[in-house]
Design an enzyme around this catalytic site. Structure first.
Site, PDB file in Angstrom:
ATOM      1  N   HIS A  35       0.768  -1.372   0.055  1.00  0.00           N
ATOM      2  CA  HIS A  35      -0.098   0.010   0.058  1.00  0.00           C
ATOM      3  C   HIS A  35       0.811   1.161  -0.026  1.00  0.00           C
ATOM      4  O   HIS A  35       2.070   1.065   0.221  1.00  0.00           O
ATOM      5  CB  HIS A  35      -1.004   0.024   1.279  1.00  0.00           C
ATOM      6  CG  HIS A  35      -0.212  -0.131   2.621  1.00  0.00           C
ATOM      7  ND1 HIS A  35      -0.213  -1.158   3.422  1.00  0.00           N
ATOM      8  CD2 HIS A  35       0.526   0.940   3.195  1.00  0.00           C
ATOM      9  CE1 HIS A  35       0.518  -0.578   4.351  1.00  0.00           C
ATOM     10  NE2 HIS A  35       0.940   0.325   4.308  1.00  0.00           N
TER      11      HIS A  35
HETATM   12  P1  TYD Z   1      -1.409  -2.815   7.786  1.00  0.00           P
HETATM   13  O1  TYD Z   1      -0.887  -1.645   7.801  1.00  0.00           O
HETATM   14  O2  TYD Z   1      -2.005  -3.752   6.381  1.00  0.00           O
HETATM   15  O3  TYD Z   1      -0.152  -3.903   7.858  1.00  0.00           O
HETATM   16  P2  TYD Z   1       1.083  -4.400   6.932  1.00  0.00           P
HETATM   17  O4  TYD Z   1       1.667  -2.927   6.341  1.00  0.00           O
HETATM   18  O5  TYD Z   1       2.104  -4.897   7.738  1.00  0.00           O
HETATM   19  O6  TYD Z   1       0.780  -5.299   5.848  1.00  0.00           O
HETATM   20  O7  TYD Z   1      -2.379  -3.406   8.950  1.00  0.00           O
HETATM   21  C1  TYD Z   1      -2.517  -4.680   9.273  1.00  0.00           C
HETATM   22  C2  TYD Z   1      -3.738  -4.695  10.356  1.00  0.00           C
HETATM   23  O8  TYD Z   1      -3.558  -3.984  11.374  1.00  0.00           O
HETATM   24  C3  TYD Z   1      -5.047  -3.842   9.952  1.00  0.00           C
HETATM   25  O9  TYD Z   1      -6.208  -4.526  10.147  1.00  0.00           O
HETATM   26  C4  TYD Z   1      -4.874  -2.695  10.387  1.00  0.00           C
HETATM   27  C5  TYD Z   1      -4.228  -3.076  11.608  1.00  0.00           C
HETATM   28  N1  TYD Z   1      -3.314  -1.899  12.116  1.00  0.00           N
HETATM   29  C6  TYD Z   1      -3.707  -1.040  13.331  1.00  0.00           C
HETATM   30  O10 TYD Z   1      -5.086  -1.193  13.547  1.00  0.00           O
HETATM   31  N2  TYD Z   1      -2.929   0.011  13.797  1.00  0.00           N
HETATM   32  C7  TYD Z   1      -1.745   0.334  13.106  1.00  0.00           C
HETATM   33  O11 TYD Z   1      -0.918   1.242  13.534  1.00  0.00           O
HETATM   34  C8  TYD Z   1      -1.414  -0.667  12.098  1.00  0.00           C
HETATM   35  C9  TYD Z   1       0.081  -0.256  11.592  1.00  0.00           C
HETATM   36  C10 TYD Z   1      -2.129  -1.624  11.545  1.00  0.00           C
END
Ligand code: TYD
Length: 142
Positions: free
Chosen positions: A56
């Site tokens: 993303h």
């Molecule tokens: P995501 O940002 O998609 O993780 P990555 O970039 O490692 O793939 O986040 C994964 C899950 O965690 C999603 O359900 C949102 C949650 N999340 C939070 O609630 N707070 C946060 O600060 C982060 C980074 C993720």
């Protein structure tokens, strides 16, 4: 493939390390090394070797990625070009500015990715579709 020359999208963040016979101590002095105030810290651990995280872009968020253990690859795309670095324990941190697509992959068994972020969690700051990212980016750049 590791980047050989200077980085254009990512910015290196120095981490001081103080190894001795018993352990290694690593220090990041935030005001000097990071051009934003850290509002959130999170870490990714237990990643499978083939895990692909990120995938993303953020519209406004700045982040610094570092490895407190093991290593992983950080691949970024700014809408025009790609940059890839290997993030290693006791190595440098990398600042990912806003408006950059990122992927974290090729995890070592013991990898822990620590992330320092400029804002608290905001789902509306994410762009989760790569084509949407390209349109958003190129629209902005015109
Ligand atoms: P995501 O940002 O998609 O993780 P990555 O970039 O490692 O793939 O986040 C994964 C899950 O965690 C999603 O359900 C949102 C949650 N999340 C939070 O609630 N707070 C946060 O600060 C982060 C980074 C993720």
């Amino acid at each position: 493939m590791e980047m050989m020359g200077g980085l254009k999208i990512l910015r290196e963040v120095e981490i001081q390390t103080f190894p001795d016979e018993s352990a290694t101590l690593s220090v990041l002095e935030l005001p000097q090394t990071i051009p934003f105030s850290v509002q959130r810290v999170y870490y990714i651990s237990g990643a499978n070797k083939n895990a692909v995280r990120g995938k993303h872009a953020h519209k406004d968020l700045s982040q610094v990625f570092l490895a407190t253990s093991g290593s992983f690859s950080l691949c970024v795309h700014d809408g025009a070009s790609i940059e890839r670095v290997r993030v290693v324990n006791h190595g440098k941190g990398y600042l990912v500015p806003p408006g950059v697509w990122r992927i974290l992959e090729d995890w070592s068994e013991d990898a822990v990715c620590l992330v320092l972020a400029s804002h608290t969690y905001d789902e509306s700051d994410y762009i989760n579709d790569f084509n949407e990212f390209l349109v958003w980016k190129n629209g902005k750049e015109k």
